[in-house]
Design a protein around this motif. Structure first.
Motif, PDB file in Angstrom:
ATOM      1  N   LYS A 180     -49.898  24.163   3.412  1.00 62.27           N
ATOM      2  CA  LYS A 180     -48.621  23.538   3.048  1.00 62.27           C
ATOM      3  C   LYS A 180     -47.443  24.319   3.612  1.00 62.27           C
ATOM      4  CE  LYS A 180     -49.342  20.668  -0.934  1.00 62.27           C
ATOM      5  NZ  LYS A 180     -48.945  20.342  -2.280  1.00 62.27           N
ATOM      6  N   SER A 181     -47.550  25.634   3.534  1.00 60.64           N
ATOM      7  CA  SER A 181     -46.425  26.434   4.005  1.00 60.64           C
ATOM      8  C   SER A 181     -46.305  26.333   5.530  1.00 60.64           C
ATOM      9  CB  SER A 181     -46.575  27.875   3.543  1.00 60.64           C
ATOM     10  OG  SER A 181     -47.065  28.673   4.579  1.00 60.64           O
ATOM     11  N   ALA A 217     -41.311  26.966   1.794  1.00 50.46           N
ATOM     12  CA  ALA A 217     -41.171  28.317   2.314  1.00 50.46           C
ATOM     13  C   ALA A 217     -41.578  29.290   1.227  1.00 50.46           C
ATOM     14  CB  ALA A 217     -39.717  28.563   2.711  1.00 50.46           C
ATOM     15  N   MET A 218     -42.247  30.376   1.627  1.00 48.08           N
ATOM     16  CA  MET A 218     -42.698  31.325   0.617  1.00 48.08           C
ATOM     17  C   MET A 218     -42.062  32.686   0.848  1.00 48.08           C
ATOM     18  SD  MET A 218     -46.570  30.703  -0.541  1.00 48.08           S
ATOM     19  CE  MET A 218     -47.487  30.314   0.905  1.00 48.08           C
ATOM     20  N   VAL A 255     -42.020  36.882   0.336  1.00 49.69           N
ATOM     21  CA  VAL A 255     -43.083  37.879   0.527  1.00 49.69           C
ATOM     22  C   VAL A 255     -43.911  38.052  -0.751  1.00 49.69           C
ATOM     23  CG1 VAL A 255     -43.558  40.318   0.968  1.00 49.69           C
ATOM     24  CG2 VAL A 255     -41.861  39.112   2.348  1.00 49.69           C
ATOM     25  N   ALA A 256     -43.216  38.103  -1.901  1.00 51.18           N
ATOM     26  CA  ALA A 256     -43.937  38.292  -3.168  1.00 51.18           C
ATOM     27  C   ALA A 256     -44.960  37.182  -3.381  1.00 51.18           C
ATOM     28  CB  ALA A 256     -42.957  38.335  -4.336  1.00 51.18           C
ATOM     29  N   GLN A 257     -44.558  35.940  -3.035  1.00 53.32           N
ATOM     30  CA  GLN A 257     -45.475  34.815  -3.193  1.00 53.32           C
ATOM     31  C   GLN A 257     -46.675  34.931  -2.257  1.00 53.32           C
ATOM     32  OE1 GLN A 257     -42.278  31.876  -2.848  1.00 53.32           O
ATOM     33  NE2 GLN A 257     -43.333  30.734  -4.461  1.00 53.32           N
ATOM     34  N   TRP A 258     -46.378  35.353  -1.007  1.00 58.13           N
ATOM     35  CA  TRP A 258     -47.462  35.562  -0.045  1.00 58.13           C
ATOM     36  C   TRP A 258     -48.475  36.564  -0.568  1.00 58.13           C
ATOM     37  CZ3 TRP A 258     -49.229  32.676   3.502  1.00 58.13           C
ATOM     38  CH2 TRP A 258     -48.392  31.861   4.269  1.00 58.13           C
ATOM     39  N   VAL A 259     -47.961  37.645  -1.149  1.00 59.68           N
ATOM     40  CA  VAL A 259     -48.863  38.678  -1.652  1.00 59.68           C
ATOM     41  C   VAL A 259     -49.773  38.095  -2.733  1.00 59.68           C
ATOM     42  CG1 VAL A 259     -48.993  40.878  -2.890  1.00 59.68           C
ATOM     43  CG2 VAL A 259     -47.305  40.568  -1.071  1.00 59.68           C
ATOM     44  N   ILE A 260     -49.193  37.275  -3.606  1.00 55.41           N
ATOM     45  CA  ILE A 260     -49.999  36.692  -4.691  1.00 55.41           C
ATOM     46  C   ILE A 260     -51.054  35.736  -4.120  1.00 55.41           C
ATOM     47  CG2 ILE A 260     -49.928  35.254  -6.754  1.00 55.41           C
ATOM     48  CD1 ILE A 260     -47.059  36.360  -7.184  1.00 55.41           C
ATOM     49  N   VAL A 261     -50.646  34.910  -3.147  1.00 54.86           N
ATOM     50  CA  VAL A 261     -51.601  33.974  -2.534  1.00 54.86           C
ATOM     51  C   VAL A 261     -52.740  34.741  -1.865  1.00 54.86           C
ATOM     52  CG1 VAL A 261     -51.904  32.262  -0.703  1.00 54.86           C
ATOM     53  CG2 VAL A 261     -49.918  32.126  -2.210  1.00 54.86           C
ATOM     54  N   LEU A 262     -52.380  35.786  -1.122  1.00 59.50           N
ATOM     55  CA  LEU A 262     -53.411  36.584  -0.444  1.00 59.50           C
ATOM     56  C   LEU A 262     -54.342  37.255  -1.441  1.00 59.50           C
ATOM     57  CD1 LEU A 262     -51.810  36.049   2.139  1.00 59.50           C
ATOM     58  CD2 LEU A 262     -52.135  38.428   2.755  1.00 59.50           C
ATOM     59  N   PHE A 263     -53.752  37.743  -2.546  1.00 59.72           N
ATOM     60  CA  PHE A 263     -54.556  38.377  -3.588  1.00 59.72           C
ATOM     61  C   PHE A 263     -55.558  37.375  -4.163  1.00 59.72           C
ATOM     62  CE2 PHE A 263     -55.315  39.411  -8.071  1.00 59.72           C
ATOM     63  CZ  PHE A 263     -55.759  40.716  -7.968  1.00 59.72           C
ATOM     64  N   ALA A 264     -55.058  36.152  -4.442  1.00 52.66           N
ATOM     65  CA  ALA A 264     -55.933  35.113  -5.001  1.00 52.66           C
ATOM     66  C   ALA A 264     -57.071  34.796  -4.040  1.00 52.66           C
ATOM     67  CB  ALA A 264     -55.131  33.854  -5.318  1.00 52.66           C
ATOM     68  N   ILE A 265     -56.754  34.695  -2.745  1.00 55.59           N
ATOM     69  CA  ILE A 265     -57.785  34.385  -1.748  1.00 55.59           C
ATOM     70  C   ILE A 265     -58.792  35.530  -1.651  1.00 55.59           C
ATOM     71  CG2 ILE A 265     -58.236  34.031   0.713  1.00 55.59           C
ATOM     72  CD1 ILE A 265     -55.673  32.451   0.902  1.00 55.59           C
ATOM     73  N   PRO A 312     -44.677  33.142  12.631  1.00 55.48           N
ATOM     74  CA  PRO A 312     -45.461  31.996  12.159  1.00 55.48           C
ATOM     75  C   PRO A 312     -46.540  31.526  13.141  1.00 55.48           C
ATOM     76  CG  PRO A 312     -43.163  31.673  11.662  1.00 55.48           C
ATOM     77  CD  PRO A 312     -43.256  32.955  12.440  1.00 55.48           C
ATOM     78  N   GLU A 313     -46.281  31.604  14.498  1.00 59.08           N
ATOM     79  CA  GLU A 313     -47.276  31.041  15.421  1.00 59.08           C
ATOM     80  C   GLU A 313     -48.588  31.822  15.461  1.00 59.08           C
ATOM     81  OE1 GLU A 313     -44.094  31.745  16.015  1.00 59.08           O
ATOM     82  OE2 GLU A 313     -43.731  32.362  18.091  1.00 59.08           O
ATOM     83  N   TYR A 314     -48.548  33.111  15.080  1.00 57.78           N
ATOM     84  CA  TYR A 314     -49.793  33.887  15.087  1.00 57.78           C
ATOM     85  C   TYR A 314     -50.471  33.898  13.718  1.00 57.78           C
ATOM     86  CZ  TYR A 314     -48.028  35.600  19.496  1.00 57.78           C
ATOM     87  OH  TYR A 314     -47.545  35.680  20.765  1.00 57.78           O
ATOM     88  N   ARG A 315     -49.743  33.398  12.712  1.00 57.98           N
ATOM     89  CA  ARG A 315     -50.232  33.540  11.342  1.00 57.98           C
ATOM     90  C   ARG A 315     -51.574  32.857  11.112  1.00 57.98           C
ATOM     91  NH1 ARG A 315     -44.982  32.890   7.439  1.00 57.98           N
ATOM     92  NH2 ARG A 315     -44.494  35.099   7.291  1.00 57.98           N
ATOM     93  N   VAL A 316     -51.798  31.700  11.757  1.00 57.08           N
ATOM     94  CA  VAL A 316     -53.034  30.948  11.521  1.00 57.08           C
ATOM     95  C   VAL A 316     -54.250  31.811  11.831  1.00 57.08           C
ATOM     96  CG1 VAL A 316     -54.329  28.879  12.109  1.00 57.08           C
ATOM     97  CG2 VAL A 316     -51.834  28.823  12.026  1.00 57.08           C
ATOM     98  N   VAL A 317     -54.170  32.523  12.974  1.00 58.69           N
ATOM     99  CA  VAL A 317     -55.289  33.387  13.368  1.00 58.69           C
ATOM    100  C   VAL A 317     -55.576  34.424  12.288  1.00 58.69           C
ATOM    101  CG1 VAL A 317     -56.151  34.968  15.128  1.00 58.69           C
ATOM    102  CG2 VAL A 317     -54.609  33.087  15.772  1.00 58.69           C
TER     103      VAL A 317
END
Lengths: 476, 108
Positions: free
Chosen positions: A121-122, A128-129, A131-141, A195-200
């Motif tokens: 989605k992002s 838009a997320m 950094v704090a949100q990203w950290v939580i998402v990564l932690f969950a994953i 963002p363009e490298y993030r998918v990898v």
């Protein structure tokens, strides 16, 4: 007006949260356990229904318009309910640890999927997320993926599909630490990258997390298996809590943290029962360390006992204590064990069952099995009570247990189970060990009890031997 | 740095309080449990961790009805989470029913 609806929704979640807390509280006491479980299930049902039909609010407590998509939700709910119900009803009591492990892994997988959707989605620019949100998402994953792949390996190990020794190697602990560092580095790169490298990095991160979960559980085996399931259970709780932060749901946060905290305590209690630290269990490699301890097997000969001799010994005893272990579960011999006990009791023999805290593959595993066979509750005694009465016990029958009756835990500092409290079977007047062969226990270490002067081996499948003993005792 | 921290705390203080007190609560609830109940307790707690399913429900409800990736993955997530919830509670109940049967035997 919106505030009123918000208040109602919030109060209903409060009721669900209370149901979880009181339910867990009641689950920890024998008299109220069943009601506690039903209460927690009620809380879950309520939380799901409220989430299904309540208006959804944003951070300012204003309602958000939703498209609901109830058909998709209903599909998932029905499929999951059917699968869960069928599995729970069909599974044999002996395979309970594997089942819990699988259920736990599915919860973890659900959290991973949520994380992946948030990421997609992002990237689509829907949201838009920070950094704090990203950290939580990564932690969950990360935690969800570890819980998923770890639980699946734990299932495969417990189900006998994977041999402990084939999935681990020397220095596995170091490799795991390197893997964990790699996962964290990839996670950080994911967040800071353009963002363009993030998918990898996202894909690499998820794959590495899954590999880490597998690798984390791989070196752990033997008596430590219950500990790792309990630990993975608390991981799933943590990932649910992280998901709660993502969706701003207090009930998810509370439920998840409650499981995370109680799971951690349960894990520590189990480690204490084995006199090991959690760290020790995790870097474990239980099987490998003990190989040296079995050096002198060659010179020693274990004495055997015949069925009829064993039957006579048992029948004319004053007191008999059964020490069940995983072998009892594998052979499905719990009902035969109860029947043999009934026959002995007819002759006035005092029969008890000594339950070691880590006998079997889960704490309480043996209690559940014996309960299934209708063994009365007061006949189950803990290892301390059994040891206190050991000198006055005529016969101890060890049924498929090994490490929990190993004297090396008391007198051999080089043994990997040194310091673990054990049932001191060798102090009884006679010991009969029912076992398939002379092979080492699940912890992979030799047991000096088998060579003890008062011990006799009764080789064969536990169920088969039990049935023969019952026949033999009936003729006496 | 301190400002950011203070800002974070004032924004999120309810969650921080909830987090701390729930951790203590979780520890306290479990600290005294007979080993007989360890397996059912673990199984029951495991069912509660299926609460993650709420996230999947919220997500699907908020998704656009033509966002098939979210809907598909979300529905799969619900199915997995629901297996955990229903299976977990059902299996716990099955275990505990045995203890109940055993207790009536004792009184007879």
């Amino acid at each position: 007006m919106h505030i009123t609806e918000f208040t109602i929704v919030n109060l209903l979640y409060l009721v669900a949260a209370l149901a979880f807390i009181i339910g867990l509280r009641r689950l920890s006491s024998p008299d109220t356990a069943r009601k506690g479980n039903l209460l927690a299930a009620f809380g879950m049902g309520l939380a799901i229904i409220v989430t299904l039909f309540s208006p959804i609010f944003d951070a300012q407590n204003t309602m958000i318009a939703t498209e609901n998509n109830y058909l998709w939700i209903a599909g998932g709910l029905v499929v999951g309910s059917l699968f869960g119900w069928r599995a729970a009803m069909k599974i044999a009591m002996t395979a309970m640890p594997q089942m819990v492990s699988v259920f736990n892994g599915l919860g973890g997988a659900c959290a991973v999927l949520l994380g992946i959707i948030e990421v997609i989605k992002s990237y689509n620019g829907d949201q838009a997320m920070a950094v704090a949100q990203w950290v939580i998402v990564l932690f969950a994953i990360l935690v969800g993926a570890v819980s998923f792949s770890g639980s699946m390996l734990a299932f495969a190990k417990l189900d006998g599909r994977v041999d402990d020794r084939k999935v681990t190697f020397k220095g596995h602990g170091t490799v795991n630490n390197i893997l964990l560092v790699l996962v964290v580095v990839t996670g950080v790169l994911w967040i800071v990258m353009l963002p363009e490298y993030r998918v990898v990095f996202a894909i690499v991160f998820i794959v590495l997390s899954l590999i880490y979960g597998y690798s984390f559980v791989a070196p752990i085996g033997g008596a430590d298996m219950p500990v790792v399931i309990s630990l993975l259970n608390s991981f799933t709780g943590l990932t649910a809590a992280a998901a709660g932060l993502i969706y701003g749901s207090q009930i998810m946060l509370l439920g998840g943290i409650l499981v995370g905290a109680s799971g951690t305590i349960l894990t520590i209690l189990m480690c204490e029962a084995m006199n090991r630290s959690l760290l020790n269990v995790i870097i474990g490699q239980f099987g490998g360390g003990g190989a040296a301890a079995g050096g002198k097997d060659g010179e020693q000969v274990a004495k055997e006992i015949t069925i009829s001799d064993a039957a006579i010994l048992l029948f004319y005893s004053q007191s008999v204590v059964f020490v069940p272990g995983y072998g009892l579960a594998v052979a499905q011999a719990q009902k035969d064990c109860k029947e043999l006990a009934d026959q002995l009791e007819k002759n006035g023999v005092d029969v008890k069952y000594a339950i070691h805290p880590v006998a079997g593959r889960m704490p309480g595993h043996m209690n559940v099995l014996l309960a299934e066979a209708d063994v009365p509750y007061p006949k189950l005694i803990d290892e301390q009570t059994a040891n206190d009465a050991m000198a006055d016990t005529d016969v101890v029958v060890v049924v498929g247990a090994n490490d929990v009756v190993n004297p090396a835990a008391l007198d051999d500092p080089s043994s990997p189970i040194y310091g673990m409290p054990v049932i001191e079977a060798w102090k009884a007047k006679n010991v009969i060990v029912m076992k398939r062969s002379m092979s080492a226990g699940y912890a992979g270490i030799q047991n000096q009890l088998f060579f003890h002067e008062r011990n006799k081996m009764l080789f064969g499948d536990a169920k088969d031997s039990m049935q023969k003993l019952i026949q033999e005792v009936k003729t006496l | 740095m301190l400002d950011t921290f203070i800002q974070f705390y004032s924004d999120q203080y309810i969650y921080i309080w909830l987090l701390i007190f729930t951790i203590i609560l979780g520890f306290e609830i479990i600290s005294k449990v007979p080993s007989v109940l360890h397996t059912p307790l673990m199984s029951g707690a495991n069912a509660i961790s299926g609460i993650v399913i709420l996230g999947a429900i919220i997500l699907i409800r908020q998704s656009a009805s033509d966002d098939y990736i979210s809907l598909g993955l979300g529905a799969l997530g619900i199915a997995l989470g629901m297996t955990n919830v229903v299976g977990g509670f059902a299996v716990t109940n099955r275990m505990l029913e045995m203890f109940k049967k055993k207790k009536t035997d004792k009184t007879n």
